[in-house]
Structure formats: structure tokens, C-alpha cells
Motif scaffolding. Sequence first.
Motif, mmCIF file in Angstrom:
data_model
loop_
_atom_site.group_PDB
_atom_site.id
_atom_site.type_symbol
_atom_site.label_atom_id
_atom_site.label_comp_id
_atom_site.label_asym_id
_atom_site.label_seq_id
_atom_site.Cartn_x
_atom_site.Cartn_y
_atom_site.Cartn_z
ATOM 1 N N VAL A 236 0.853 -1.189 0.000
ATOM 2 C CA VAL A 236 0.000 0.000 0.000
ATOM 3 C C VAL A 236 0.889 1.238 0.000
ATOM 4 O O VAL A 236 1.890 1.295 0.701
ATOM 5 C CB VAL A 236 -0.908 0.010 1.246
ATOM 6 C CG1 VAL A 236 -1.816 1.235 1.210
ATOM 7 C CG2 VAL A 236 -1.716 -1.267 1.286
ATOM 8 N N HIS B 237 1.843 4.268 1.330
ATOM 9 C CA HIS B 237 1.514 4.902 2.600
ATOM 10 C C HIS B 237 1.777 6.383 2.524
ATOM 11 O O HIS B 237 2.630 6.940 3.193
ATOM 12 C CB HIS B 237 2.291 4.253 3.729
ATOM 13 C CG HIS B 237 2.018 2.781 3.759
ATOM 14 N ND1 HIS B 237 0.810 2.286 4.166
ATOM 15 C CD2 HIS B 237 2.749 1.731 3.378
ATOM 16 C CE1 HIS B 237 0.836 0.973 4.047
ATOM 17 N NE2 HIS B 237 2.001 0.606 3.561
ATOM 18 N N LYS C 114 -2.718 9.573 12.532
ATOM 19 C CA LYS C 114 -2.976 8.221 12.035
ATOM 20 C C LYS C 114 -2.282 7.960 10.709
ATOM 21 O O LYS C 114 -1.830 6.864 10.412
ATOM 22 C CB LYS C 114 -4.495 8.019 11.861
ATOM 23 C CG LYS C 114 -5.158 7.381 13.049
ATOM 24 C CD LYS C 114 -6.659 7.277 12.838
ATOM 25 C CE LYS C 114 -7.014 6.040 12.026
ATOM 26 N NZ LYS C 114 -8.490 5.890 11.933
ATOM 27 N N ILE D 127 2.035 8.020 11.182
ATOM 28 C CA ILE D 127 2.829 6.923 11.748
ATOM 29 C C ILE D 127 3.165 5.858 10.701
ATOM 30 O O ILE D 127 4.338 5.530 10.515
ATOM 31 C CB ILE D 127 2.107 6.339 12.980
ATOM 32 C CG1 ILE D 127 2.121 7.405 14.089
ATOM 33 C CG2 ILE D 127 2.803 5.070 13.469
ATOM 34 C CD1 ILE D 127 1.302 7.043 15.288
ATOM 35 N N PRO D 128 2.193 5.313 9.979
ATOM 36 C CA PRO D 128 2.579 4.340 8.935
ATOM 37 C C PRO D 128 3.497 4.967 7.915
ATOM 38 O O PRO D 128 4.433 4.326 7.423
ATOM 39 C CB PRO D 128 1.238 3.958 8.293
ATOM 40 C CG PRO D 128 0.195 4.371 9.251
ATOM 41 C CD PRO D 128 0.745 5.500 10.050
ATOM 42 N N ILE E 44 6.850 4.832 9.353
ATOM 43 C CA ILE E 44 7.361 3.460 9.477
ATOM 44 C C ILE E 44 7.823 2.950 8.118
ATOM 45 O O ILE E 44 8.947 2.451 7.982
ATOM 46 C CB ILE E 44 6.276 2.537 10.043
ATOM 47 C CG1 ILE E 44 6.009 2.881 11.510
ATOM 48 C CG2 ILE E 44 6.717 1.079 9.937
ATOM 49 C CD1 ILE E 44 4.891 2.080 12.114
ATOM 50 N N PHE E 45 6.976 3.083 7.102
ATOM 51 C CA PHE E 45 7.291 2.441 5.833
ATOM 52 C C PHE E 45 8.222 3.257 4.951
ATOM 53 O O PHE E 45 8.967 2.723 4.155
ATOM 54 C CB PHE E 45 5.999 2.112 5.065
ATOM 55 C CG PHE E 45 5.163 1.091 5.774
ATOM 56 C CD1 PHE E 45 5.691 -0.176 6.037
ATOM 57 C CD2 PHE E 45 3.888 1.369 6.200
ATOM 58 C CE1 PHE E 45 4.941 -1.117 6.694
ATOM 59 C CE2 PHE E 45 3.133 0.435 6.863
ATOM 60 C CZ PHE E 45 3.663 -0.826 7.117
ATOM 61 N N LEU F 137 11.645 4.888 7.985
ATOM 62 C CA LEU F 137 12.585 3.999 8.639
ATOM 63 C C LEU F 137 13.729 3.524 7.736
ATOM 64 O O LEU F 137 14.870 3.501 8.183
ATOM 65 C CB LEU F 137 11.838 2.805 9.229
ATOM 66 C CG LEU F 137 11.371 2.976 10.679
ATOM 67 C CD1 LEU F 137 10.663 1.720 11.146
ATOM 68 C CD2 LEU F 137 12.557 3.277 11.591
#
Lengths: 399, 373, 664, 542
Positions: free
Chosen positions: D299, D301, D315, D318-319, D322-323, D326
Amino acid sequence: MPTSVRRFVAGAAGLSAVALLAGCAKNAPQDTWQPKGPNAQKIDDLQKPVFAIAGIVGLIVFAAVAYAVFRFKDRGQPIPEQTHGKPVLEIGMTILPALLLAGIGVFTFRTIFDLAKTDDTEMVINVTGQQWWWEYDYPVQTDYGITNPIITSGQLVIPTGTKVLLRETSRDVIHSYWIPALNGKRDAVPGRVHYLRLEADKPGIYAGQCTEFCGLSHAVMRMEAVALDKADFAAWVKGQLELADSPAEGTLAKEGESVFLNQCVRCHQVNGLKKADGSPAIAAPEENVWSGAAPNLTHLMTRNTFAGASWDLLTKECRKDVWEAPGGEFGKKYLAGVTEECLNQTDLRRWLRNAPAMKPMYADPTKLGPTDGKYRGMPNLGLSEDDIDKLVAYLATLK
Amino acid sequence: MFTNGSKYFIGVTGFSAVVLVIYVVLVDGAVGGAVALASIMLAVGLLAGLALFNRDGDVEVGDAAAPANAVPVGSSLWPLVTTLGIVAMGVGLITHEIVFLLGLTALVAGFVEWVIQGWSESASSDRRFNNAARGRLIHPLEFPVIATVGAGVIVVSFSRIMLAISKTTGAVLFTIVGALVLAGGVFFAVRPNLKKSVAVGLCVIGAVGVVAGGIAGASVGKRDQLVEANEEDHFAHKECGEEKSKYFDFNSEAKVSMRSNPMATIEFVDGKLQARELGLKKLTDRITVQKSNNISVIFRNKTEGEYRLTLFYGEKEVQEGVVEELHNCTQMIESGEEQLLTFRIDRPSIASEKPYKFYVPGVEDQSIEVVVP
Amino acid sequence: MAIIEQPAPVGAPALPAAPTPTRTYGALRRPVATTGWKSWVFTVDHKKLGIMYGVVAMFFFIVGGIEALLIRLQLAAPNGKVLSADVYNQMFTMHATTMVFLFVMPMAAAFANYFIPLQIGARDVAFPRINAFGFWTLVGGGIIVNLSWFLGGAADGGWFMYAPNSGPVFSPSHGVDFWALGLQITGIASLTGAINLIVTVLNMRAPGMSLMKMPVFTWLQLVVQFLLLFAIPVITVALFLLSFQRNFGATFFDVSAGADPLLWQHLFWIFGHPEVYVLILPSFGIISEVLPVFSKKPLFGYPFVVFSGAAIGFVGWGVWAHHMFASGLGPVSVAVFSIATMAIAIPTGVKIVNWTMTLWGGKLRFTAAMHFAVGLIVLFTIGGLSGVTHSVAPSDTQQTDTYYIVAHFHYVLFGGAIFGLFAGFYYWWPKMFGKQLNERLGKANFWFMVIGMNLTFGPMHMIGLQGQPRRMYVWTEARAGEGFFNIAFWNMVASIGAFILAFGVLLFLINVFKTTRSKEVAPLDPWDARTLEWMTTSPPKEHNFDAIPTVHHLDEFFHRKYEQDPNTHEMKQVATAEDILREQEANADKHIHMPSPSYWPIVLAGGLPVIALGIIYSIPVAIVGAAIVVLALFGWSLEPSTAPDSDFDPPASGDGTKELAPLG
Amino acid sequence: MTTFDTHVAAPAAASSSGAGALGAFVVGIGSWATTTDHKKIGRLFIGTALVLAAAAAVVGAFLGFERISASGYSILDLDSIEQLNALYRVVLAFGVALPLMLGVAIAIVPLQIGSKAISFGRVALFGFWMWFAGLGVIVYSIAANGGPGGGNAKMVDLFLIGVVVTAAGGLAATVSLVTTVLTSRAPGMDLSRVPMLSWASLTGGVALLLTLPVVIGTTIYLYVDHHYGRLAFGANKGINDWLGWSLTQPQTYVFGAIGVGVVAEIATVAGGRRHPLRAVLLVGAGVLTVAALGGATQVQHSITWTDSSGSDKVKELIPFLIFNGLPLLGALIVLAGSAFALAQGKPRILAPLVPAFLGLGMMLAGMAGHLVGQFGPAGLAGTVFEEGEFNYVVYGTLLIGIGAVAYWGPKLWGRSLPQSAVFGLGTLGFLGTVLASLPLYVAGFADQPAGVVDGFTYGGPQELWNALAAIGHALIALTVILFILTALRAFRSGEAAGDDPWDAQTLEWSVSSPAPADNFASVPVVASAEPLLDLKPAGSEK
């Protein structure tokens, strides 16, 4: 020593017996050492010296063995020297037979080519083998009065003193045509035409036998060559060219004709035979017999034999009369054919009653799968005794 | 207690778990992603367990059986064969079934060979013994298959070549190839200590030549003659009248039966038909042949032009009321050629209103009567 | 410089020594029985196989003999009623087939198997398992051929099985199918046997035994094996074509499809004539051993005998068409083959001269074996000379397919081949079984056989010359001729002779029975023999020789026993057989390796008859048979030629060393 | 038993006969085709990947050239452009980045960890052949009007089959590689002591192990759907939707993940000391791959932030972090750690470090770009900005690969590359990468649509951006070609390298150059993360 003597006798028995006793049996009809024609004579001239040489060589060997056996038996003599041979002797013993054989070879060679000649042919006859009888047909040869092809079976008729060439072939398996008194044998091979020279010096009947194993009834596939002098032969030709006459109305033979038309004409041709509507009755053996033909019966009673020359149409006495007739009278007697009183009714009736019982043939209708229902040989027709009487009467008219 | 590797995987597992939670909470309707993350978590968790269980695969110092000490495996053809099999299967899916099947065969063969090779190499530590063990197991399968495949490739290739080129070229080619093979054989025989590379090279040249020729031949297709003959059903038909076919059996006189004493020789000399029967010198216009028997005659054309010999041998009711004439004939042959005609007549002459006869189509008044008693 | 170098520095931990592999990869454990029926059924020992060959051949000799007696019963009188035409045809077909393929060939193979390795100082044949396979294949083939008697009738086309008479139309029973397939199977046996023995003879001779120091029996058997090697494929092709024609609708011999039936005859006789030498040469070999032994002299002209044997083998290929002089080959072929056939009489004559000269000046002892050997010389001479008479082609056209030919080849094959085999029985029995056949009974056996044989086949010359063809289930009085000594008389004599002959054979069987029951042990060297097989115990140990002898002479054994006195030139005995054996045992080879027995040969051979039955009756069965064959091939190849627990110690290791032949 | 004997002596002198030369050639080919020597397999991967890289860059240059004038087509037609576009992306991802990294790892890792051989050597070989054949199929199918957007349904099928085979090949090679790292390390080498490249191979390999099956599975679904009815996935156009993730970030990071280890390794050696913070590097590489692995969620993000509330923004954030963030973090850690190593000791400028370091930088640029690109308000979705990201990452990986070959080449071939050439080519490649990517970033901000070469206009020098990008691709192509030529020459006839040319720290440099077939006569015992340094005489450390 009795041992060695006996050994010698036993050992020599074979060849000496051949030489001595071959002549003891008189008049075996198929004797190979009694040539009655130039071709067989050629063979005979060649083979007799060969047999003689072989016999002599054999005797020498037996004598040598016998001597050695007698002379060198262990009587306590010392162990012989361990010799390994004498090359000179051995080479000599190699060359000697080689020379001997070379001599034989030369004559053999000549005879082979003599017997293979075709350019001096005076007459040709087609010979066709079939399980288990021979068919002969004479191509048109006006020199001999053969204006239409003649077809016959069982007995080959040739003029004496004439170089006849047989053109052999076969409709099914390999057969071999052999009249020992006239020439050696030659195979009749399906799909090929082989030729064989035949010439008889004197009138007479010369017996022969199929010599290539051809199945069930090979043993009874016989043949005879009949030599007639030229005049008689011409008469024979004339007779053969005639069509069969229908028997007179009201006779037993006439009834026999209708039995024949009902049963026999499916396979057996009688030239001149007409159906009830007047059209010619033409046999169709190719629809009923695997090999495609059945003997033509137009002149059955001019032949002395039936069923592939396996049985005589003549009674014993009449047969003897014909076979042993002196040269001059033979032609006349033969051309007389089979008369009423001479007809061998016993065998002929037995044949008509149940042919396969007399001569083993593949005629069981339930076992004809591989041949698409076609017979190999003649089936049991299941004729009544009445019918047989009629048929015999009819057949007796076929001269 | 936790080894480094397991720590890593545990960390990744934990991380995946956290992300999964975050993901489910924060991203709307992302089932697929959640499944993926959960899968990763599970898989990595499994790896963590494995790493933990075997202590990262660490070995004791001096452990001679350590994997690091394992002797390298021998080289192997089978990965390549297996690959080719898989690719062929894939290609076969979209092209021809046969390609798929060949691929499947190669795959199975490659796989079996691979497994057996792998097995045999660990059968013992004795290489010779291992080789022998493998050989015993697989040679009975391998040799016939390889031989069949090899022979098949050569046969197919060669046949494609021979079908593509003309008959004459074929003969020449055969001669040349035969000579080359002979020369090669002599070469090998004379120099038995030939370098392996030279031998391999020669074989490769030969093999590549044949296969390439075969492929070329297959792409060129059969020679016109064959194609046309096939289209015209030439092998079955016999045109007893005027010849319509362009190609016919030029070499028919080479038949076996030609040498086995045909019943008669029929010559067409300067527009005249004449027969000579076996054993007789005289010319004739009437020959007698046996009924229901295979009879052969030779036909010789001694007249300028192409002619054929035709036999009329009666009529046959093909269906109710329809009657057809029966004919048999030779091919058209040129002047100076000869040909065998084999026929069989089942009905005697008296069964036919018209006489049976040989004649040459297009030539009037010339015929040889055939008499069947 | 690499910090860690190749190769490993000294002192690096060495890898543990390679463990010796102990597993084998066969599906079955190898048979281990040394006694009882298993020790025979699964054996690969050439001696046991030789004996089994002999037993099977003897069985078929009796079967073939009974068939012959039935034939003679049928023909004793005109219009015989003992057999029907059909059964008679089957009878003579099977009589010939049985005698040729199932008696003489296997019996010769029995002697070859047993004595070739012994005579050349080998411990076994080159391929022991193939040897066993060959034997079981023969058994399977023999069973298939004879099974037809019980399944709708045997083959009825004559052993020559001329096409097209052998086709499905003319021989509708399954007999010919059984015959053709059975013979293809026995052909496999002959072919494998031939290869095996050729390799054995060429590769496994004792040190010092050059080819020209090889015993004559081995020599002539070698020639026979080469003949088989080339002849069997020919008949196999012919039989294959025949099977295809009969079972799958092929038309190889079908005239209407354009074929030429003579093709079969050529194929058959290209095999068939060398086959004659296959049958006779082993017996020549046997008496070439027997005559010197009982003459106390070496074979006269050893190289001539050897080379004439090879010459017969060679020229034998060029004469097949003399069986076809009447077939219509054309004069040129006939002439050429006629001359070639005469030529073959020359090397044959050389042999007879040499045998006679071996007797000459000897110290002859007339044992039963010697009786048969001398009998062979005489009887074979008759057969040979009658052969010369029909090498003359025109003469042959009168004689061929008559009883003259029957007489001729029975003198050759009975008087020659079978007398030789009987000489072998009496000569080698002590070696094979450690007991001596009774000599008195043996001589009685000989005299009954020789008289019976001459009475049976001698008159056939007459019958034939008087014109009686062969293969006739009846003959007729009408053509028997007149006088007392006519065909009828000679037929009766021949039939009576056949029973005398049969009684002679019966005496042999009685002799065997008596000897088996007897406890008397034969001496080690009862005949004062000359060749290597007598240099070991009787019967030989499984490994044949304790020490492989080194050969210095032809007739090595004799020369170890006797020496020539340099002054008197007299032969003096210097050692006995016992001395020689003792010496050999004292110097026994330290390491003796013997092949291990195996299940696979019999399994593989067992699949073939199943295939044959399947081809005749139902293809799925054939597939089962083929599966058995494939399975057995696998089992065979998975099984090392040496069992792991055998004492086989591979020769000094190194990449150059080869394993034993894996096929063996 | 093998069909081909690999121990055939190399064709020494030129054989006298042509047949002999040919025979030797065939035997040689045979020995390569059947080899299970990991060094040879690795070299096969590397060589093929480099050739493909040149080809792909040329294609990229053509595509870029077509873009310069945004109206009509000058050289290529529409169909060709569609095909080439697909070809270029697939080949760069599956044909260059993946195999180059795998090849380096396969060739070097067993040596590094003191193993005599790679685990499952035949599986590795199988992997190469599958990858090679699959790629051949892919290229053929695209060329024959297949692939995503292709018009020939059969060739589309074939394309999908090719992808499956290629991915399966990669998977097989990866299995072999990961197993080696996990199980075949020398005694004493626990996982914290493995060299950086090996570590990156392990982490990157695990990521591949987890994602390539997804590629395969997805492709099989696509194939089945496409072949039997085209119901679920939208025919061939669906390929981009469903398989496109494997050609974009963060999956491309996974392909390049091993490269991170390469940089760290070379940097440490260049630093000349034992790296004091190895654990940080390990963690960095781990973080990169783990995060990239998250890409398997398929997906995008991205942050939309259009009309959402604050909590909704969190909301999404954060993803997103992360994706997309990071991996960048991981790469940054490695970069920093490597720089730290250089700063620590007496750094030597090793030529291979240049392309490697610059390559990592390029990857970072791509990652950073991706972070930006996924930031919805920037409005970059569907623009050439995404192509820029792709180019950065993939060409960055390529540069790292070049560095790796330059660094380990001496061990594999026994000869050194000329340092200056490597230096220059690294720089040239860097330039090319920047040119191929950066202008697209700019153009992306100007909303130039991705994947098309005409029909767009926007303010600004659009010809310039596109021309620069085309030149960038051309420069990359030139770099790769020059590198291949240089390498060919150097490895054939260059200067003999010696066993330890870089004064390195890991085991592969302890064996002779080129490395022997079975690596180590006896497996060394390891007591630290820098075993070679332990073996060297004390004080030799510079």
C-alpha cells in the motif's frame, strides 16, 4: 579282430548299401536313378560317378580307420612319440580332395547351365501349385493345335521328344514340382515364375510328388506327367478343346447335372455347362476358396486321377493296364479315358461323401477366421446318397 | 542466552507485531497489508525460533563435521536441465502442448538426476563408491533415454534434411556425410590419443551441423515433389489414362519382383505393342495367364515419348446396376525405360464380353490379348 | 602469499578416514545358499550351470526322441494311422526344433560352460551372471516352444518354417507364434552365451596359454561362439519379422503386398547353415580331446585342425543357398553356391584325416568314449560324403527334400554331433561327478546306438533315392515300388532301427542311474588325460584350481606327467596326477575371488516368456512381462558384481583400476 | 558423476586445430554451465547484470530522448515506448539491482565467513539459470509486444511466466545464500562477528525470501487470470497495479539492501581499523531491510492530509514514517557509521569506496525523495518524480555494485582494476545518476506525468529537464560500458593483485588470489569480528 571287422561292416554299411541296394528295388515310380528323359539323364550321368567317387573315398577312409584300430590297439606297446603332425602329408591331404572336387565342379557347372537353358524350348505349359493340387494350363500354341488355352489338373500331358518348358508359380504357399524320371525338382513360389525343362523319351506315365512342405496335406499332393507320342497328343489336344455336352434329358446324369449346378459349380468350372436359363455357368472359386481356384472338371474322365492326383479314377486292374501298357499301346489306352466299368466308384463316392475326411483340408466352416470364411481345400458338401449317385453319373459323362 | 541472530529475528518479529498493530489501528480497511505484515511476523518469528534452536548455526572450534568444512559439491548439469524444463513448460503453456510435455520430461529427468546425484554424493565419503552407486542406480534409465533422445535427434534432423533436399542432392549428401564419418572414424582410429578437446570439438561440429541442418530443413519444409505428391495422393492413385500428376515413381523398375522372372515382357516398339512370353522366343499378341494369381509383366517403352501400359480386365458391379471397368496400369515411362506391372485376374475370359487386353492409352489398334482359362 | 595457504599446512586437523561403504543398493539380499535347490537356482557357477544345461538338454533329447519314435511309428507302414496329418506335421517340426535348439545346442553349451574355464585355467566365465541368465533364458524359451503342445497345437511349418506357409492364414494355430517367440528367447541365450564365452576365452586364459596352446575343444567352441554371434542375429531378425507378420499384421512375406517369400529362405539359411557347424563343431572338439587321450598321442596336426575349424566357420557363411538349389535362384547362384559347398568339404576332410592319423601309431585303448569317438569318424564320414553328393546341384535337385537328405544330416548330426556328445559324456563324467560311468554298459550303449543308428538312417538313403519325399505324414504303397527291398521294406527297417537306437539311449540313462547310485569313486585321472581340466579335483572345487597353473605346452597336463628320456627318446612317467594336485594345493593362491550368486538372472529371464505369452494372447500381459524385465534390469545393475561381504579385494587402488564388469 | 568434468585444464595454449579450440571452448562453456563453485556463479550473476545495466541505461536514454520534445515521437512509436518503458523498469529492478547484489554476495560471502563452499551449491546454480532464463523470456516477451500494456495476449502470458521464473531463480539463489550465512560460518564466528557484507546478505536475503514468494504468487494469480478469462485483475493493465510494487520503493531498497553492507565493509577497511561501532552498522542495515520489508504491504503509505483532523493526521503519519522513513533512517545510520569509521583512523581513499559511497548516497537521495513523494500535499503522485526516485535507488545500487566489483575483483580474478579508472568511473556514474534523477524530481514538482513521453506541457524548461535526464541515462550507460571494458582488460591482463591488496580485515583476503576452488584447505578458527587482523603479525596494523 571281430570288433574291428564288425566296426568296418557297420561303418561301411551306409554307402556300400546305397551303392548295392539302390538297384534292388525295381520300378519305384519315383526312383531318382531311373531317368526317362534327357534332362534326368544328364543329372544321372553326373551323379553316378559322384556317388562312385564318394563310395571309394569312404571305403578308403574306413579301411584306414579299421587298419589303425586293428593295428595300434594297446597291446602294451610303449607310449608313442609325441609327434604333432606331418605338414607335408596334411597339405597333400588338403590338395588331393580339392583337386577331386574341382574335377567334379567342372562337370557340375556345365550341367547346371545345361539344365537352365530356355532357348531351345518347343512348348510351354503354365503350372500352378495350390494347396494341394496342381493346375496346368496350355497357352495358345497353334503348332500343337492349341488354338484356345487348355486347362487341366492332376496329370500333365506332354508330347514325347518335345522340349517342354514348365512355367511354375503358386497361388498360396511354396510347392515344388518334381517328376524324378524327367528332371529334378523346382519350387513353385508365389509371386515368381520359375521354369523347369521337361522332356520324355517314351510314352508313359511318370509319377511325381510335391516336395516342398506345403501344409496339411503335403503328403498327398501328387502329380503325374503323361507322355503321349505326337499324334496321340494332338488327339488329346483336340479332345480337351471341346466343350462338355449336356447329358440327355431324363437320364440320371442329367439329374446329376442339376446337382452339379447347385453345388459344384460354385467352384468347379465345366466349360460348356449352361445354367437353366441358358447362360453359361461360370464358377467363382475365388469367392469360396482362399487360394482362388478349383480344378476344372470339363474333361475329368480323361484323367486317371482326381483330388490332386491323390486317388485313382481307375480301378486297380484298369490302372495297371494303362500304366504297364507297352509304349506303342499306351497312347490309345490313355486316351480312352475312364470308362464306366473302369471307374473307381469306391474312392470317388467316398470323396463326394466327405472330402476332408479323405484328405485333410481346412474345411471346417467354424475355423475359417483367418481366411475370411474361405476354404482351403474342398469342404464336406453333405450330399445325400441319391445326389452322389446322380453326380457320379454326371461326372462320368465329362470326357 | 539469546544469540545474535535470534535477537535480530526476535526484534524483527516484535517490530512486525508493533507495526501490525499500528497498521490495523491506523490504516483504514487495509486487510491485505495486515495479512502481509502478519505473515512477515510469523515467518520471521519462525526464523527466530530456528536461530535460537540451533544457536545461530555456530559451531564449536575443531568440529570437523561443521558445514563450513563440507567439501564443495561437484559440478552438475541438472540445475540447467531443470531450468530448461521449467522454461520449456512455461513456453509450452502458451505454444504447443508438446513443448510443455518435453519441458515436463526435462524437469522430471533433471529433478530425478539431481536428487540421485545429491543422494549418491552423500552415500559415503568414498567418491569412487559414490560414483559407482549413482551409476548403478541411474545408468539403466539414463543410457537408454540418452541413447533414444540422441538417436531421435539425429534421425529427425537427418530426415528433415533429406526431405527438404532433392533426391539427387540427397544421394550426394549421403555420400559426403558417409565419407566424412568414415574420415572421422579413420582419424580417431589413427590417433587414439587424440586430445579430448579436439574430439569434443569434432563431435560438436557434427552434432551442431546435423541439428542445425535439421532445423533449417524443417523450416524449409519438404521438397516440392513430396508436397505435391502428397497433395495429389500420388502414392495411392494410379491414373490409367492421361497422366495428370507431375511426379511419379521413376524408380519403379527397382522392385524386387522385377528380378523374379515375370511371365512376359511387353514392348512398345515404334508404335507397335508386342509380347514375348517367358521361355518362348516368338513374339505374340496373346498371352495366357493363370486365374486368381499374381502375375507380373515387364513393360518396356521403346517408342519416343512417354507411355504407359494399361490392362483392361473386366467389369465389376460396384453397386446395384452400376458397372465399372477394371483397369490396371504402369506409370508413365519415358522411352528406354521399363517398369513392372503386377496384376491379378479373378474371372476367366469367358466371364467377360470384351476380351481382356493390354493396350497403350492414346494408341489405337495396338493391344495384347490376355487369356485366362 | 596467502595467509592461509593451499594445501593445508602440516598439522592441520586431518579429515577422518573415509568409512568403508557397506551398503549395497540392490533391492534383495544376495542369495547365500550353498546347498539345496537354492544353491542351484541362483548359482552363477559355470560348473553348476553346465550341469543344469546338460540336464535340460537331456530332458529335451528324450522329448525329441519320443517325437522321433512317434514319427517312425507312423511311417513304419503305408497309410499310417498313429498320427493325424496335423499332429504329424507338428511332430516333425518339433522334433527338429527340439533336437537342434533344445538338445544339441544346449548340450554343447553344457560342455562349453563346464569345460572351457577349466581347460583354460580360469576360475569362472567372464560374466557369471549373464551365464546364469543365458541358461534360464534357454529354459524359458524351451518351455514357450513346447507349451504350444498344450495350447492348441505346436508349430506345424517345419523347423525351416518357410514363408508363406508359416503365415497366419496357412498356419492358423498359435503354434508358430510360440515357436517364433520361443526361439527368439533361446536366441538371446545363445547370443549372451556366445559373447560370454568369447570374452572368457580371449581374456581369461591361464598365464602362458597362447591361443595355439589352447585345447582343441576350446578352440572349436570359440569358433562356434563366433558363428553364433553372427548367426543368431540373422535368425532373430527373421523370427522377428515372422512374429510381426503373424501378430501385428505386417506383410514382410506377403506376395500380394509385393514381398518375396524367398527372403525368408535366405534369412533362415544364412543362419541355418552356420547353425549346422554350431551343432557339429563342439563334437569335433570333444573327439579331438578324446582321441589323443586314448591314443596316448597328441592330436595329429593340431594347427590344421584348428585352422580347418576356423575355415569351416568362415566358409560356412558362403554356402547357405545350397539348401535352396531347387528354389529357383537362377543358374549363376546355383553354380556358385554349388562350388562353394564343395569347397567346405575340404577342411572337413582335413579333420577326418587328422583324426585317423592321430590313431595311427598310437597306443589305443578302447573305452566307451573311444568307441563313440571312432564311431563318429566313420559315421560322420558317411554323412560328409553323402553331403558331397548333393553339393552337386543337379544331383541335389533330385535328392533335396527326400529321405536321402534326412539320412545325410542324421549321419552328420546323429553320427557326428550326438556321438561326439556321448563321447564327451563318457570321457568327462568322472571329472564332473567324481564317478565313472560303467564301461561295459557304455560299450553296450555304443553298439546299440551304432547299430540302431545305421538301421534307422542307412535305409533312408534308399528311401530317398527311390523318391520318397520328406515331411509326408503318410506314404502310399502305390509308389513304394516292387520287389522285396522296396520303400515299404526300408521304412519298416528304419522304424525298427529307431527303437534299437532308443534302447541304446535308454542304456545310457540306466548307466547314469546306476553310476549315481554307486559309491565307487573314480580315480583322479582315470584316462591319463592331457589337458588342464584334469589337474584339479573331481568334481572340481568351486574355484576350479587352488593355484592357477602356468602353461608351457599344448597338453600341459600330459607334459607335467611324462617326460621324454633324452637318450632313449621314450616317454617316461615322472609324476602322477595326485602329485601334481598335491603340489598345486600346497602352493594355493592366497587370494581367490569368486563371483557372488544372484537372483536377478532368473528374474530377468523369467520376464521374457511372459512377454511372449503376452504378445500371443494379450498385450497387457506383455507389458507386465516388460515391467518384470525392466525391474530385473534395474535390480541387476543396482547389484554390484561382487557382494560386499565377498572376499573380493579390489586390485591396488588408483584411478586406473576398473571395477569388475558391472554387467557380469 | 557429472557429465562434464570441471577439472579439465583450461585451454592452455591456443590449440593447433580449430576443432580443438572449439572443443576446448565447448568444454569450457560446459564447465561454467555446470559449476557449483559459488565464485563462478557469483561472477555469472555479476557479469550478466552489468551487461543488462548498460542495455537498460541505453533504453533509459532513448526514453529520455523521446521526452525532450513532448509532442509526437521522433525515433520510437507509441507501442515501442510502452514496451520499452516496461522493459527498462523490469530489467533495472530484476535484471540489474537484484542480481548484481546477489552475485556479489554469492561470490564473496562464503569466503568471508570461512566456508569451503556455498550451501546448496546446485540450488545457487539453479537460481542463476532460472533467473537468466526467466529474464530472457521477459525480454523476449516484451520485445514481442507482451508485458504490461502489451498487445499480444500470448506474449503477456509469457511475460508473466518469465517473471515467475526470474523471481524463482532469485529466490533459489537467495535460499542458498542465506543458508550459507546462517549455517556455514567458521568456528567461532558467531553472528555478531560476521562481516558487514555477510550481515547485509543475511538481512537483505531474508527480506528477499519473504517478498519474492509474494511476487511469484501474485504473478501466478495474474497469469491464471489473464490466461483464463481476465476477470479479476484487469487484464494486462492490471500487471502494473498488482506487480508494480515490486518495481518501486520500498521493494527496490530490498534489492539494494546488500549494497549497504558493501559500503560499510569498504569504508571500514578504508578506515584501516577495527570498526568500533560495528553493532550500529549491523543495526542500521537491519533497520533498512526490515523497514523496506514492510513494503510488502503493497500500500502506498502516502500522507494525504487534505481535509483531515489532527488525530487523523497522526494516524496517517505513523505508517508513513514506518514504511517510508525507517529505511532512510537505516541507510543514514550505515552512512554515518561508515563515515565514522573513516573519520576514526587514518583513512585511505580506496578507489572502490568512491562508487560505493556515492552509490549509497544516491540510494539515500532516492529514499529521501520517496519520503517526500509520499507526502500527499506535495502532489507528486503519478509524476516523473517517482521515476526519479526509482532511478536514484537503482542506479545507486548499480554504483555500489561497481564499487563491490572493484573492491573484490582482485579476489575473484586475481588482478586489480586501475584505481584511477574506478575513481573516474565512480564519479562519472554519480554524475549520470544525478542527471538521470534530479531533473525528474524537478519536473515532478512541475507535474510532468510519469510513464508518458508526450502530451504534457508545464511551465519551466521542460525540454531541459528531460534532456538532462536523457543525458544522465546515457552517462550511466557509458559508465557501465567503460567499466566493463576496463574490468575485462584489467582482469585479463592487469596487474596481479596479491592476496590482500586492501590490507583488509576479513577472511576472504586470507586465501590466495584468485581464490582456490574450495576456498580454504582447512577452515580457520575465528576469535573476533576481524579475523584477518588477528592472523596478521601484531603491529602490522596500520
